[in-house]
Design a protein around this motif. Structure first.
Motif, PDB file in Angstrom:
ATOM      1  N   LEU A 217       0.821  -1.209   0.000  1.00 20.94           N
ATOM      2  CA  LEU A 217       0.000   0.000   0.000  1.00 20.94           C
ATOM      3  C   LEU A 217       0.860   1.265   0.000  1.00 20.94           C
ATOM      4  N   GLN A 218       1.959   1.233   0.712  1.00 26.46           N
ATOM      5  CA  GLN A 218       2.849   2.390   0.730  1.00 26.46           C
ATOM      6  C   GLN A 218       3.457   2.636  -0.654  1.00 26.46           C
ATOM      7  N   THR A 219       3.817   1.570  -1.345  1.00 27.09           N
ATOM      8  CA  THR A 219       4.337   1.706  -2.700  1.00 27.09           C
ATOM      9  C   THR A 219       3.298   2.293  -3.637  1.00 27.09           C
ATOM     10  N   MET A 220       2.058   1.839  -3.519  1.00 24.77           N
ATOM     11  CA  MET A 220       0.975   2.387  -4.337  1.00 24.77           C
ATOM     12  C   MET A 220       0.760   3.863  -4.050  1.00 24.77           C
ATOM     13  N   SER A 221       0.861   4.237  -2.776  1.00 29.15           N
ATOM     14  CA  SER A 221       0.699   5.647  -2.416  1.00 29.15           C
ATOM     15  C   SER A 221       1.816   6.495  -3.006  1.00 29.15           C
ATOM     16  N   ASP A 222       3.035   5.987  -2.993  1.00 27.69           N
ATOM     17  CA  ASP A 222       4.154   6.741  -3.575  1.00 27.69           C
ATOM     18  C   ASP A 222       3.999   6.881  -5.076  1.00 27.69           C
ATOM     19  N   SER A 224       1.186   6.999  -6.730  1.00 32.11           N
ATOM     20  CA  SER A 224       0.061   7.869  -7.062  1.00 32.11           C
ATOM     21  C   SER A 224       0.437   9.343  -7.000  1.00 32.11           C
ATOM     22  N   ASN A 225       1.515   9.680  -6.285  1.00 33.30           N
ATOM     23  CA  ASN A 225       1.928  11.079  -6.189  1.00 33.30           C
ATOM     24  C   ASN A 225       2.657  11.557  -7.431  1.00 33.30           C
TER      25      ASN A 225
END
Length: 282
Positions: A217-222, A224-225
């Motif tokens: 999830l953290q990778t996906m959040s990074d 998306s930015n």
């Protein structure tokens, strides 16, 4: 009558005026009486009788001498041009005047020969990297030889070591190769440390499956930015493990059952055929 008395008085006054000398604090006078050494006088007011006594002044301050450029052949047969600066002072005016004709010229010539002889015993790398040690060696040799002249060598400093253009290019290539070697070693050490940290992280994530999901999830959040038109979705290996435990589809299961029954019927028909063959034979 007055003139006959006045002339001797004037001569005596002129003699006294010519005999009076005033020396500053940093100078000394080596006095000779009828050619023989008498004493070292000064500073302050001193009297030197003209015609009978002679005085030679000596400066006691530190003298800075520039050693001319010298052609030196190093131990590894490299020709270089070296110059230096010498700091010395007179500590014994009597020896400086009596023991040597001109102590300044003598010290200059001695420093030139010592500079060539000392540097000729060392390699080029030592001349460039161990300059402080070479300065101390030259200073000790010159100081030991000028001690008899009443001179104290305070310091010797090598100023320039000039090389040929070809040697400068060779040294530059050597330095570049050394820098590349260090860069590769540092990069390899960084890869080794990174691999160890990745192993530690994998061990931590293996202890708890939620850690891998959080990292996902953290990778996906990074991602998306960032303003990217293409996004790669990493697929965890645990999902593949889940598919392995799922049952096959009904059609595939029926096909597998028919194949299994067919193989079993063939197996059962083989013994009957063998008995009929035995009956025909009898």
């Amino acid at each position: 009558m007055l003139i006959s008395y006045l002339v001797p008085v004037v001569l005596v006054l002129m003699l006294i005026a010519a005999s009076i000398r005033i020396l500053p604090e940093y100078k000394r006078g080596v006095v000779f009486f009828l050619g023989r050494f008498q004493a070292v006088k000064g500073p302050g007011l001193i009297i030197v009788i003209p015609g009978i006594q002679q005085m030679t002044l000596v400066d006691l301050r530190v003298i800075t001498m520039d050693v001319p450029e010298q052609d030196v052949i190093s131990q590894d047969n490299v020709t270089v041009k070296v110059n230096a600066v010498l700091y010395f002072r007179v500590v014994d005016p009597e020896k400086a005047i009596i023991q040597v004709e001109n102590f300044t010229i003598a010290t200059s010539q001695l420093s030139q020969t010592t500079l060539r002889s000392v540097l000729g015993k060392h390699d080029l790398d030592e001349m460039l990297s161990e300059r402080d040690k070479l300065n101390d060696d030259i200073q000790e040799i010159i100081d030991a030889q000028t001690e008899e002249w009443g001179i104290k060598v305070a310091n010797v400093e090598i100023k320039h070591v000039d090389l040929d253009e070809s040697m400068i290019r060779a040294i530059a290539r050597q330095a570049e190769a050394e820098r590349e070697r260090r860069a590769k070693v540092i990069h390899a050490e960084g890869e080794l440390q990174a691999s160890r940290k990745l192993v530690e992280a994998a061990n931590v994530m293996a202890e708890n499956s939620a850690a891998l999901q959080l990292r996902y999830l953290q990778t996906m959040s990074d991602m998306s930015n960032k303003n990217a038109s293409t996004i790669f979705f990493p697929l965890p290996m645990d999902i593949m493990e889940a598919f392995r435990h799922l049952k096959a589809s009904p059609a595939a299961q029926a096909r597998a059952d028919r194949n299994a029954r067919g193989s079993s019927e063939e197996g059962n028909s083989e013994p009957g055929n063998s008995e009929q063959d035995r009956g025909d034979a009898t």
